[in-house]
Design an enzyme around this catalytic site. Structure first.
Site, PDB file in Angstrom:
ATOM      1  N   ALA A   7     -52.984-106.683  -2.445  1.00 35.47           N
ATOM      2  CA  ALA A   7     -52.719-107.082  -3.833  1.00 35.47           C
ATOM      3  C   ALA A   7     -51.231-106.981  -4.158  1.00 35.47           C
ATOM      4  O   ALA A   7     -50.660-107.889  -4.796  1.00 35.47           O
ATOM      5  CB  ALA A   7     -53.529-106.200  -4.776  1.00 35.47           C
ATOM      6  N   VAL A   8     -50.602-105.908  -3.720  1.00 34.98           N
ATOM      7  CA  VAL A   8     -49.160-105.746  -3.995  1.00 34.98           C
ATOM      8  C   VAL A   8     -48.394-106.890  -3.322  1.00 34.98           C
ATOM      9  O   VAL A   8     -47.530-107.531  -3.930  1.00 34.98           O
ATOM     10  CB  VAL A   8     -48.658-104.373  -3.471  1.00 34.98           C
ATOM     11  CG1 VAL A   8     -47.144-104.288  -3.564  1.00 34.98           C
ATOM     12  CG2 VAL A   8     -49.318-103.232  -4.240  1.00 34.98           C
ATOM     13  N   SER A  90     -47.850 -87.940  -1.327  1.00 39.32           N
ATOM     14  CA  SER A  90     -47.057 -89.176  -1.282  1.00 39.32           C
ATOM     15  C   SER A  90     -46.345 -89.398  -2.613  1.00 39.32           C
ATOM     16  O   SER A  90     -45.170 -89.794  -2.651  1.00 39.32           O
ATOM     17  CB  SER A  90     -47.955 -90.385  -1.022  1.00 39.32           C
ATOM     18  OG  SER A  90     -48.780 -90.136   0.072  1.00 39.32           O
ATOM     19  N   ASP A 113     -59.899 -87.892  -2.898  1.00 40.93           N
ATOM     20  CA  ASP A 113     -60.136 -86.658  -3.659  1.00 40.93           C
ATOM     21  C   ASP A 113     -60.289 -86.880  -5.164  1.00 40.93           C
ATOM     22  O   ASP A 113     -60.826 -86.019  -5.859  1.00 40.93           O
ATOM     23  CB  ASP A 113     -58.990 -85.662  -3.423  1.00 40.93           C
ATOM     24  CG  ASP A 113     -58.809 -85.322  -1.958  1.00 40.93           C
ATOM     25  OD1 ASP A 113     -59.756 -85.531  -1.176  1.00 40.93           O
ATOM     26  OD2 ASP A 113     -57.714 -84.856  -1.587  1.00 40.93           O
ATOM     27  N   GLY A 156     -62.239 -83.009  -0.159  1.00 38.53           N
ATOM     28  CA  GLY A 156     -61.753 -83.074  -1.545  1.00 38.53           C
ATOM     29  C   GLY A 156     -60.549 -82.165  -1.762  1.00 38.53           C
ATOM     30  O   GLY A 156     -60.067 -82.034  -2.872  1.00 38.53           O
ATOM     31  N   ARG A 157     -60.126 -81.527  -0.689  1.00 40.41           N
ATOM     32  CA  ARG A 157     -59.013 -80.565  -0.750  1.00 40.41           C
ATOM     33  C   ARG A 157     -59.296 -79.506  -1.825  1.00 40.41           C
ATOM     34  O   ARG A 157     -60.274 -78.794  -1.696  1.00 40.41           O
ATOM     35  CB  ARG A 157     -57.690 -81.284  -1.012  1.00 40.41           C
ATOM     36  CG  ARG A 157     -56.510 -80.570  -0.386  1.00 40.41           C
ATOM     37  CD  ARG A 157     -55.240 -81.356  -0.592  1.00 40.41           C
ATOM     38  NE  ARG A 157     -55.147 -82.527   0.253  1.00 40.41           N
ATOM     39  CZ  ARG A 157     -54.673 -82.525   1.495  1.00 40.41           C
ATOM     40  NH1 ARG A 157     -54.238 -81.428   2.035  1.00 40.41           N
ATOM     41  NH2 ARG A 157     -54.620 -83.635   2.194  1.00 40.41           N
ATOM     42  N   GLY A 171     -79.190 -86.426  -5.316  1.00 45.22           N
ATOM     43  CA  GLY A 171     -80.284 -85.568  -5.788  1.00 45.22           C
ATOM     44  C   GLY A 171     -80.275 -84.201  -5.126  1.00 45.22           C
ATOM     45  O   GLY A 171     -81.327 -83.617  -4.863  1.00 45.22           O
ATOM     46  N   LYS A 197     -88.472 -71.747  -3.630  1.00 47.22           N
ATOM     47  CA  LYS A 197     -89.903 -71.462  -3.784  1.00 47.22           C
ATOM     48  C   LYS A 197     -90.668 -72.689  -4.279  1.00 47.22           C
ATOM     49  O   LYS A 197     -91.805 -72.911  -3.929  1.00 47.22           O
ATOM     50  CB  LYS A 197     -90.099 -70.315  -4.774  1.00 47.22           C
ATOM     51  CG  LYS A 197     -89.627 -68.978  -4.231  1.00 47.22           C
ATOM     52  CD  LYS A 197     -89.989 -67.831  -5.183  1.00 47.22           C
ATOM     53  CE  LYS A 197     -89.106 -66.637  -4.872  1.00 47.22           C
ATOM     54  NZ  LYS A 197     -88.052 -66.446  -5.868  1.00 47.22           N
ATOM     55  N   ASN A 200     -89.892 -77.890  -0.944  1.00 44.19           N
ATOM     56  CA  ASN A 200     -90.003 -77.706   0.501  1.00 44.19           C
ATOM     57  C   ASN A 200     -88.651 -77.456   1.154  1.00 44.19           C
ATOM     58  O   ASN A 200     -88.550 -76.802   2.172  1.00 44.19           O
ATOM     59  CB  ASN A 200     -90.601 -78.961   1.140  1.00 44.19           C
ATOM     60  CG  ASN A 200     -92.045 -79.109   0.742  1.00 44.19           C
ATOM     61  OD1 ASN A 200     -92.697 -78.128   0.434  1.00 44.19           O
ATOM     62  ND2 ASN A 200     -92.528 -80.343   0.730  1.00 44.19           N
TER      63      ASN A 200
HETATM   64  O1  F6P Z   1     -56.523 -85.500   0.636  1.00 40.25           O
HETATM   65  C1  F6P Z   1     -57.431 -86.307   1.295  1.00 40.25           C
HETATM   66  C2  F6P Z   1     -58.176 -85.556   2.363  1.00 40.25           C
HETATM   67  O2  F6P Z   1     -59.148 -86.394   2.934  1.00 40.25           O
HETATM   68  C3  F6P Z   1     -58.820 -84.245   1.903  1.00 40.25           C
HETATM   69  O3  F6P Z   1     -60.037 -84.460   1.229  1.00 40.25           O
HETATM   70  C4  F6P Z   1     -58.943 -83.516   3.206  1.00 40.25           C
HETATM   71  O4  F6P Z   1     -58.917 -82.137   3.006  1.00 40.25           O
HETATM   72  C5  F6P Z   1     -57.713 -83.945   3.962  1.00 40.25           C
HETATM   73  O5  F6P Z   1     -57.282 -85.166   3.391  1.00 40.25           O
HETATM   74  C6  F6P Z   1     -57.929 -84.145   5.439  1.00 40.25           C
HETATM   75  O6  F6P Z   1     -56.710 -84.401   6.014  1.00 40.25           O
HETATM   76  P1  F6P Z   1     -56.493 -84.476   7.591  1.00 40.25           P
HETATM   77  O7  F6P Z   1     -57.124 -85.751   8.047  1.00 40.25           O
HETATM   78  O8  F6P Z   1     -55.019 -84.491   7.762  1.00 40.25           O
HETATM   79  O9  F6P Z   1     -57.171 -83.288   8.160  1.00 40.25           O
END
Ligand code: F6P
Length: 306
Positions: A7-8, A90, A113, A156-157, A171, A197, A200
Site C-alpha cells: 500500500a505504501v 521499530s 501484540d 504478546g510480549r 471458548g 469438576k 470434562n
Molecule cells: O513483539 C512481537 C513478538 O512476536 C512477541 O509476541 C514475542 O515475544 C516476540 O516477538 C518473539 O520474538 P522473536 O521471534 O525474536 O523470539
C-alpha cells in the site's frame, strides 16, 4: 506486513513519488541495503505472510555511530521521508532518528501484540488471533477426549490482548494475562471456581510473560496432583501464515494514509485506526502510553466460562 509495504509503495507511486524499499529494517538502512521499488515490486504479495523486505533486530542502530551510518544512507539515496512499519522497538528507533537527523518519519503499527497506544488494532494482530483460535480448537479435541487441563502459552510480549481475546474466541475456561495481576493468584482462583469438576476438560490460555504456561502447569502438578496437566507452547506459529481479510484491509488503509499524512506535511506520527477511522498519534505517545485491556473483556470470559 506485505499488505502495508504494497500500500505504501503503490500510494506513493500514485502520487508520482519514487519509493525505495529498505531491507532488514534498521540493519539494512545502516548497510545501505536499499532498492528502488516499482508497482510490480509488490505484486502478488498481499496474501503472503512474513515480509518481503525481511526484518532484523539491530544492535548497531542503538548506538549513535549506527544511526549516523543510517542517516548517511538516507542522504546518499536521497530519501525525503521514512515510513516505518513495526512495533514498539521499530517506532522507538524511528523517533530517535527523527529527532537526531530531522527526517520526517511516519510509523505504521505492525505487531501481533496489539500493544501500541492510539490504535484499536495493529497489523498482524487479527491474523495471529485467528491462528491461536484455530490451534486451541484443535487442542480442545485432545483435552476433551482425555479429560485434561491444558495450559496453552500465547505470545504478546508484555501485553495480554492476544491471550484474552483468543480465550474468548476459542471458548477457553480462563486466561492468565499480565494486565490482570490485581488477582492475587489467578491460578488458585481458576482452580477454586471448580471448573474442572463441572466440565470434562479445561483450557487455560497463558501469556508468555513471567514463566508462561510451564510455570502454571508446574504449580498445578505440585499443588493439585489429582489433575492431568499438559502444556502447549504455540510459539512462532503465531507469527506466520496468510493474513486475514481484516489485516489486509487494515494494512492497505494505513499504508495509503501514511502517504496522505506525508502529503499533509505530518511528521513523527503513527497512523492508527480508532472506531474505524484513520487517526494520527504522536509516535512518542504510541510507544510510551499504556494501552489498557478493557475490564469488560475480562468479565465476558469469566461469565462465559462457568
Ligand atoms: O513483539 C512481537 C513478538 O512476536 C512477541 O509476541 C514475542 O515475544 C516476540 O516477538 C518473539 O520474538 P522473536 O521471534 O525474536 O523470539
Amino acid at each position: 506486513m506485505n499488505a502495508a509495504i504494497r500500500a505504501v509503495t503503490r500510494a506513493a507511486i500514485y502520487e508520482g513519488w519514487r519509493v525505495f524499499g529498505v531491507y532488514r529494517g534498521w540493519e539494512g538502512l545502516i548497510m545501505g541495503d536499499i532498492k528502488e521499488f516499482n508497482s510490480a515490486s509488490v505484486s502478488n504479495t498481499i496474501q503472503r505472510g512474513g515480509t518481503i523486505l525481511k526484518t532484523a533486530r539491530s544492535e548497531e542502530f542503538r548506538t549513535p555511530e549506527g544511526r549516523a551510518k543510517a542517516a548517511a544512507n538516507i542522504k546518499k539515496f536521497g530519501l525525503d521521508a521514512l515510513v516505518v512499519i513495526g512495533g514498539n522497538g521499530s517506532l522507538a528507533g524511528a523517533q530517535v532518528l527523527a529527532a537526531e537527523y530531522d527526517i520526517p518519519v511516519i510509523g505504521l503499527p505492525g505487531t501481533i501484540d496489539n500493544d501500541l497506544y492510539g490504535t484499536d488494532s495493529t497489523i498482524g494482530y487479527d491474523t495471529a488471533l485467528n491462528t491461536i483460535m484455530e490451534c486451541v480448537d484443535k487442542i480442545r479435541d485432545t483435552a476433551n477426549s482425555h479429560d485434561r487441563i491444558f495450559f496453552v502459552e500465547v505470545m504478546g510480549r508484555d501485553a495480554g490482548f492476544l491471550t484474552q481475546n483468543s480465550a474468548i474466541a476459542a471458548g477457553a475456561e480462563a486466561a492468565i494475562i499480565p494486565e490482570d495481576q490485581t488477582d492475587i493468584d489467578q491460578l488458585a482462583t481458576f482452580i477454586g471456581r471448580g471448573i474442572r469438576k463441572s466440565k470434562n476438560s479445561s483450557i487455560v490460555l497463558v501469556s508468555e510473560k513471567d514463566g508462561g504456561a510451564m510455570h502454571y502447569a508446574e504449580r498445578v502438578r505440585q499443588e493439585y496432583p489429582e489433575y492431568n496437566v499438559k502444556v502447549s507452547i504455540l510459539g512462532h506459529l503465531q507469527r506466520g501464515g496468510s493474513p486475514t481479510a481484516y489485516d489486509r484491509i487494515l494494512a492497505s488503509r494505513l499504508g495509503v494514509a501514511s502517504i496522505e499524512a506525508l502529503k499533509e506535511g505530518q511528521r513523527n506520527i503513527m497512523v492508527g485506526i480508532k472506531n474505524d477511522q484513520i487517526v494520527y498519534v504522536p509516535i512518542s505517545r504510541a510507544i510510551k502510553m499504556d494501552k489498557p485491556i478493557e475490564k469488560e473483556l475480562i468479565n465476558v470470559l469469566s461469565i462465559l466460562s462457568i
